[in-house]
Design a protein around this motif. Structure first.
Motif, mmCIF file in Angstrom:
data_model
loop_
_atom_site.group_PDB
_atom_site.id
_atom_site.type_symbol
_atom_site.label_atom_id
_atom_site.label_comp_id
_atom_site.label_asym_id
_atom_site.label_seq_id
_atom_site.Cartn_x
_atom_site.Cartn_y
_atom_site.Cartn_z
ATOM 1 N N VAL A 1 2.108 -14.927 -3.752
ATOM 2 C CA VAL A 1 0.958 -14.037 -4.139
ATOM 3 C C VAL A 1 0.638 -12.772 -3.388
ATOM 4 O O VAL A 1 0.622 -11.846 -3.650
ATOM 5 N N VAL A 2 0.200 -13.066 -2.115
ATOM 6 C CA VAL A 2 -0.300 -12.169 -1.283
ATOM 7 C C VAL A 2 1.071 -11.326 -0.726
ATOM 8 O O VAL A 2 0.813 -10.084 -0.734
ATOM 9 N N GLY A 3 1.988 -11.790 -0.390
ATOM 10 C CA GLY A 3 3.155 -11.274 -0.036
ATOM 11 C C GLY A 3 3.912 -9.951 -1.094
ATOM 12 O O GLY A 3 3.912 -9.111 -0.646
ATOM 13 N N LYS A 4 3.817 -10.600 -2.470
ATOM 14 C CA LYS A 4 4.336 -9.833 -3.354
ATOM 15 C C LYS A 4 3.219 -8.641 -3.605
ATOM 16 O O LYS A 4 3.484 -7.344 -3.929
ATOM 17 N N LEU A 5 1.799 -8.991 -3.558
ATOM 18 C CA LEU A 5 0.921 -7.984 -3.865
ATOM 19 C C LEU A 5 0.868 -6.976 -2.726
ATOM 20 O O LEU A 5 0.981 -5.768 -3.094
ATOM 21 N N VAL A 6 0.977 -7.195 -1.518
ATOM 22 C CA VAL A 6 1.017 -6.234 -0.583
ATOM 23 C C VAL A 6 2.362 -5.311 -0.616
ATOM 24 O O VAL A 6 2.166 -4.126 -0.528
ATOM 25 N N THR A 7 3.466 -5.982 -0.610
ATOM 26 C CA THR A 7 4.560 -5.225 -0.645
ATOM 27 C C THR A 7 4.770 -4.298 -2.028
ATOM 28 O O THR A 7 5.164 -3.265 -1.842
ATOM 29 N N GLY A 8 4.231 -5.040 -3.078
ATOM 30 C CA GLY A 8 4.079 -4.243 -4.333
ATOM 31 C C GLY A 8 3.091 -2.962 -4.128
ATOM 32 O O GLY A 8 3.568 -1.721 -4.647
ATOM 33 N N THR A 9 2.028 -3.163 -3.374
ATOM 34 C CA THR A 9 0.948 -2.019 -3.398
ATOM 35 C C THR A 9 1.680 -1.123 -2.332
ATOM 36 O O THR A 9 1.727 0.453 -2.594
ATOM 37 N N GLY A 10 2.590 -1.447 -1.490
ATOM 38 C CA GLY A 10 3.380 -0.614 -0.584
ATOM 39 C C GLY A 10 4.241 0.412 -1.344
ATOM 40 O O GLY A 10 4.523 1.479 -0.961
ATOM 41 N N SER A 11 4.785 -0.316 -2.232
ATOM 42 C CA SER A 11 5.967 0.635 -2.964
ATOM 43 C C SER A 11 5.208 1.462 -3.644
ATOM 44 O O SER A 11 5.699 2.545 -4.079
ATOM 45 N N ASP B 1 4.232 4.416 -1.592
ATOM 46 C CA ASP B 1 5.625 5.123 -1.131
ATOM 47 C C ASP B 1 5.744 5.964 -2.386
ATOM 48 O O ASP B 1 6.160 7.126 -2.281
ATOM 49 N N ARG B 2 5.753 5.567 -3.413
ATOM 50 C CA ARG B 2 6.112 6.354 -4.872
ATOM 51 C C ARG B 2 5.094 7.451 -5.120
ATOM 52 O O ARG B 2 5.621 8.678 -5.191
ATOM 53 N N ALA B 3 4.030 7.036 -4.971
ATOM 54 C CA ALA B 3 2.892 8.183 -5.191
ATOM 55 C C ALA B 3 2.954 9.307 -4.009
ATOM 56 O O ALA B 3 2.930 10.529 -4.442
ATOM 57 N N ALA B 4 3.290 8.922 -2.692
ATOM 58 C CA ALA B 4 3.276 9.924 -1.703
ATOM 59 C C ALA B 4 4.554 10.645 -1.867
ATOM 60 O O ALA B 4 4.653 11.830 -1.608
ATOM 61 N N SER B 5 5.579 10.381 -2.469
ATOM 62 C CA SER B 5 7.001 10.915 -2.694
ATOM 63 C C SER B 5 6.562 11.913 -3.980
ATOM 64 O O SER B 5 7.381 13.124 -3.831
ATOM 65 N N TYR B 6 5.849 11.683 -4.920
ATOM 66 C CA TYR B 6 5.645 12.593 -5.992
ATOM 67 C C TYR B 6 4.543 13.731 -5.686
ATOM 68 O O TYR B 6 4.367 14.691 -6.162
#
Length: 171
Positions: A151-161, A164-169
């Motif tokens: 739950v928390v691990g996937k939530l945090v890594t998903g949020t990080g992704s 990252d995508r938003a920053a690259s755009y």
């Protein structure tokens, strides 16, 4: 610093304080604690050595095993404050097949009294949530595998992704 609480003597005093023998811990309370000492615990706060003794009596009555200090290195003392790493063995006498080991930290605070000696005026027991969770096998498994990893691990890594995508755009 009061010579009574040297690095050699303090472990003995703490071991006696954690004893389930009422005569032993009563002697420590009467000798080394101020009468108005307080005990702060995650479940309660009490005032006065007579009430601290009652709490110890209840703990010893309902719990089969005494708390444990592994080595003298588990006690850090600077002359005013002692911090002690303790393993609480939670094993109810009515359910002796249940046995949980909970790491705790006990802090003893000292002050100088009118006779020039230092006495313990405050005892604080602290149990971490992580220590409690780790002490119960099924709860620990659920916490480690389901909550932390899935739950928390996937939530945090998903949020990080997403960040990252938003920053690259945005570039």
């Amino acid at each position: 610093m009061d010579i009574r609480f040297s690095d050699q003597i303090l472990p003995e005093i703490v071991a006696d304080l954690l004893s389930h023998d009422e005569t032993t811990y009563k002697k420590v309370l009467d000798t080394f604690f101020t009468e108005d000492a307080t005990l702060s615990h995650p479940l309660l706060n009490v005032y006065g050595t007579h009430n601290i003794r009652k709490v110890f009596r209840v703990w010893a009555t309902f719990n089969k095993h005494e708390p444990e200090i592994q080595t003298a290195d588990d006690i850090v003392f600077d002359g005013i404050t002692a911090v002690i790493n303790i393993k609480q063995h939670i094993c109810p006498r009515v359910l002796p097949f249940l046995h949980f080991v909970v790491p705790t930290i006990t802090t003893l605070r000292f002050r100088e009294e009118s006779d020039g000696l230092y006495y313990i005026y405050r005892m604080e027991d602290n149990w971490t949530l992580e220590g409690l969770i780790q002490s119960v096998p099924l709860v620990n498994w659920c916490y480690e595998i389901i909550i932390r990893k899935l739950v928390v691990g996937k939530l945090v890594t998903g949020t990080g992704s997403l960040i990252d995508r938003a920053a690259s755009y945005m570039k």
